[in-house]
Design an enzyme around this catalytic site. Structure first.
Site, PDB file in Angstrom:
ATOM      1  N   HIS A 121       0.811  -1.225   0.000  1.00 40.30           N
ATOM      2  CA  HIS A 121       0.000   0.000   0.000  1.00 40.30           C
ATOM      3  C   HIS A 121       0.841   1.271   0.000  1.00 40.30           C
ATOM      4  CE1 HIS A 121      -3.600  -2.312   0.419  1.00 40.30           C
ATOM      5  NE2 HIS A 121      -3.305  -2.742   1.634  1.00 40.30           N
ATOM      6  N   HIS A 152      -6.785  -6.926  -0.225  1.00 38.56           N
ATOM      7  CA  HIS A 152      -6.852  -5.487  -0.480  1.00 38.56           C
ATOM      8  C   HIS A 152      -6.004  -5.144  -1.705  1.00 38.56           C
ATOM      9  CE1 HIS A 152      -7.576  -5.912   3.917  1.00 38.56           C
ATOM     10  NE2 HIS A 152      -8.512  -5.021   3.679  1.00 38.56           N
TER      11      HIS A 152
END
Length: 308
Positions: free
Chosen positions: A122, A161
């Site tokens: 991320h 994710h």
């Protein structure tokens, strides 16, 4: 030769507040699960700033170093925290993927798994987020391309994710194919099929909440594996997140441990076909401790089978 597992005690020094899902116990459970396995165990070095500069600007690296608290915690964003040991942990995590690439491309190991934290997929070029400080998988890719002179690498990210950071860091990189499956809708909200990169080298595979292993396998067989074979990477990097597991508390996919073994085995077969079996895998998410340990062990056992 044996599968290499790279880790360092410093990765246990990245401490998060009580109740935070990305906690020290994650790595402790993984290391306990891997302890009985016959692996080549490697101490992860600290990354050099020159390595990190392949993906992050100097001001961002300096900002991360300067954000180290002397005690307690410093909150970077809504869910990303730093403790006094976080900078060393992040440098060890980045160093692990660099060393793993060197080992696999240098013939010291057939494949490798980096048992590290904080995770990385991320972290964008100038933004720490989603528990991540440095973009480990993207760093592995850039190191393989720029330092070792490879022409084509592939990153496969099966974390639940979306790997927005890896996508951001490799958006303009024509030599890198990025394939990522993720639950959608789900944080961070990116990962639509029309996000294809500057050179059409990004493939996003959104999966609806409740998607199980059969649907996942069909999606990979229809979309991911043909793209991999067409691209012909010289190295495959895996962002190995285990939070698509049916027991994970942060998402709503219904994969089993067998599904993680299956996808790993398939990637190993493709790597054997295309690039001499060369795979570097790095830990991302997974927040139910028992499911994480079990799925990680299954993942590493498939790497070991491929190494024989």
């Amino acid at each position: 030769m044996k599968t290499a597992v790279l880790t360092h005690a410093d990765c246990l020094g990245h401490v998060t507040p009580e109740g935070h899902p990305e906690r020290v116990a994650r790595l402790e459970h993984i290391l306990h699960a891997l302890e009985p396995l016959d692996l080549q165990r490697v101490t992860a070095p600290l990354a050099a700033d020159d390595d990190l500069l392949r993906i992050h600007p100097e001001r961002y690296i300096r900002e991360i170093r300067d954000s180290r608290p002397t005690e307690g915690f410093r909150q970077i964003d809504g869910d990303t925290f730093m403790s006094p040991g976080s900078v060393d942990a992040a440098y060890r995590a980045a160093g692990a993927v660099v060393r793993a690439v060197d080992m696999v491309l240098g013939g010291e190991a057939p494949n490798a798994f980096c048992a590290i934290r904080p995770p990385g997929h991320h972290a964008e070029r100038e933004t720490a987020m989603g528990f991540c400080l440095f973009g480990n998988a993207a760093l592995a890719a850039k190191h393989a391309l720029d330092h070792h002179g490879l022409d084509r690498i592939a990153v496969v990210d099966f974390d639940v994710h979306h790997g927005n950071g890896t996508q951001d860091l490799l958006w303009d990189e024509a030599r890198a194919l990025v394939i990522t499956s993720q639950q959608m809708p789900l944080w961070p909200g990116s990962g639509r099929p029309d996000e294809t990169g500057a050179h059409d080298t990004i493939l996003n595979i959104p999966l609806a909440p409740g998607t199980g292993g059969a649907e996942m396998r069909a999606a990979y067989e229809a979309q991911a594996f043909p793209r991999l074979r067409a691209f012909k990477p010289e190295l495959i990097i895996i962002s190995a997140g285990f939070d698509a597991h049916q027991d994970d508390p942060l998402a709503n996919l219904n994969w089993s441990t067998d599904d993680f073994a299956w996808i790993t085995a398939q990637l190993c077969r493709i790597a054997d076909e295309l690039c001499g079996g060369r795979i570097v895998s790095t830990l991302e998410g997974g927040y139910d401790l028992n499911a994480l340990a079990e799925a990680t062990r299954a993942h590493v056992e498939e790497l070991m089978k491929a190494a024989r």
